[in-house]
Design a protein around this motif. Structure first.
Motif, PDB file in Angstrom:
ATOM      1  N   GLY A 108       3.899   5.865  -5.717  1.00 29.64           N
ATOM      2  CA  GLY A 108       3.803   5.917  -7.330  1.00 29.64           C
ATOM      3  C   GLY A 108       4.399   4.724  -7.935  1.00 29.64           C
ATOM      4  N   PHE A 109       4.606   3.693  -7.070  1.00 27.67           N
ATOM      5  CA  PHE A 109       5.214   2.455  -7.874  1.00 27.67           C
ATOM      6  C   PHE A 109       4.088   1.606  -8.276  1.00 27.67           C
ATOM      7  N   THR A 110       4.494   0.833  -9.274  1.00 26.35           N
ATOM      8  CA  THR A 110       3.527  -0.412  -9.861  1.00 26.35           C
ATOM      9  C   THR A 110       4.167  -1.661  -9.675  1.00 26.35           C
ATOM     10  N   GLU A 111       3.381  -2.748 -10.084  1.00 25.30           N
ATOM     11  CA  GLU A 111       3.989  -4.134 -10.226  1.00 25.30           C
ATOM     12  C   GLU A 111       4.808  -4.563  -9.363  1.00 25.30           C
ATOM     13  N   VAL A 112       4.183  -4.350  -7.911  1.00 28.57           N
ATOM     14  CA  VAL A 112       4.802  -4.773  -6.767  1.00 28.57           C
ATOM     15  C   VAL A 112       4.719  -6.414  -6.800  1.00 28.57           C
ATOM     16  N   GLU A 113       5.996  -6.850  -6.232  1.00 27.82           N
ATOM     17  CA  GLU A 113       6.290  -8.258  -6.220  1.00 27.82           C
ATOM     18  C   GLU A 113       7.009  -8.638  -4.935  1.00 27.82           C
TER      19      GLU A 113
ATOM     20  N   ALA B 287       0.861  -1.214  -0.042  1.00 32.90           N
ATOM     21  CA  ALA B 287       0.044  -0.077  -0.265  1.00 32.90           C
ATOM     22  C   ALA B 287       0.890   1.294  -0.091  1.00 32.90           C
ATOM     23  N   GLN B 288       1.811   1.221   0.701  1.00 34.23           N
ATOM     24  CA  GLN B 288       2.918   2.315   0.669  1.00 34.23           C
ATOM     25  C   GLN B 288       3.590   2.368  -0.490  1.00 34.23           C
TER      26      GLN B 288
END
Length: 243
Positions: free
Chosen positions: A208-213, A202-203
């Protein structure tokens, strides 16, 4: 009369906000001073890695997701990871907010580029990077400055650049804790922050980040450390891309 009371209330709230903001940054300064005290002891007498297999695993997973050669390491400590990236042909900038760690890096790896850098401060490094790597450094950033620091890191990544952080979580619901006598110094108490994956995702997205893995940390020497066992601490990696 009512306007006067309202103005006083607004002034009080403004001062309270300033005080709370100051507290957040004060804790970061305390952490920084702690690392300045113990940097030499923490670095040891040689350039060996605490767990070579784990460190190599982490670097390889980061490299798999990296498009480009320009790497920023945040919280480089004594510089072992930065030196390995350099050996592999990457253009790496080793940074830390402890000047004493950077002195160690300069002595051991005089060929490395180094710079004093604090993730909390939105200062410009005058370049953007294909990837940012931080092993065990972000966990010392005060929780209240988490999103702000992630935004700062996002701002120095190229579009599509990858962020890799090694983080910890607690099965006992611990959000943060302190270790006294850190690195054998009775005057150093070090802050550690635990993040559940859903919380850090969530943070990251808010920053502004995407594609969290996420990637589970393999078995390591950390699995046998009593202070981690008693707090239910396990490590993991998170990767995210700059939009």
């Amino acid at each position: 009369m009512r306007a006067s009371h309202l103005n006083k209330a607004l002034a009080y709230l403004s001062k309270l906000e300033q005080w709370m903001t100051s507290l957040k940054y004060d804790q970061n300064e305390i952490n920084k001073e702690g690392w300045e005290k113990v940097a030499l002891a923490y670095s040891g007498d040689s350039a060996s890695e605490d767990d070579p297999n784990l460190r190599e695993f982490a670097r390889n997973e980061f490299i798999k997701r990296l498009d480009g050669k320009h790497v920023l390491e945040v919280g480089c400590g004594p510089g072992t990871d930065a030196a390995k990236f350099h050996e592999l042909g990457f253009e790496v900038l080793a940074t830390d907010y402890s000047s004493r760690f950077l002195d160690v890096v300069r002595e051991r790896y005089p060929y490395l580029k180094v710079k004093l850098f604090d993730m909390v401060q939105p200062e410009s490094l005058h370049q953007k990077f294909d990837g940012i790597y931080g092993f065990g450094s972000f966990i010392h950033i005060p929780r209240e400055l988490c999103c702000e620091s992630l935004r700062n890191l996002n701002g120095i990544l190229k579009r599509g650049g990858v962020l890799c952080l090694q983080l910890i979580q607690s099965s006992k619901g611990i959000e943060q804790y302190y270790i006294d006598d850190w690195a054998g110094d009775p005057q150093c108490s070090m802050l550690f922050n635990c993040y559940a994956p859903v919380e850090i995702e969530a943070q990251l997205r808010l920053a502004g980040f995407t594609e969290v893995e996420f990637l589970t940390m393999p078995a390591s020497i950390y699995d046998e450390i009593p202070r981690l066992i008693e707090r239910g601490i396990t490590g993991y990696f998170v990767f995210a891309r700059a939009a």
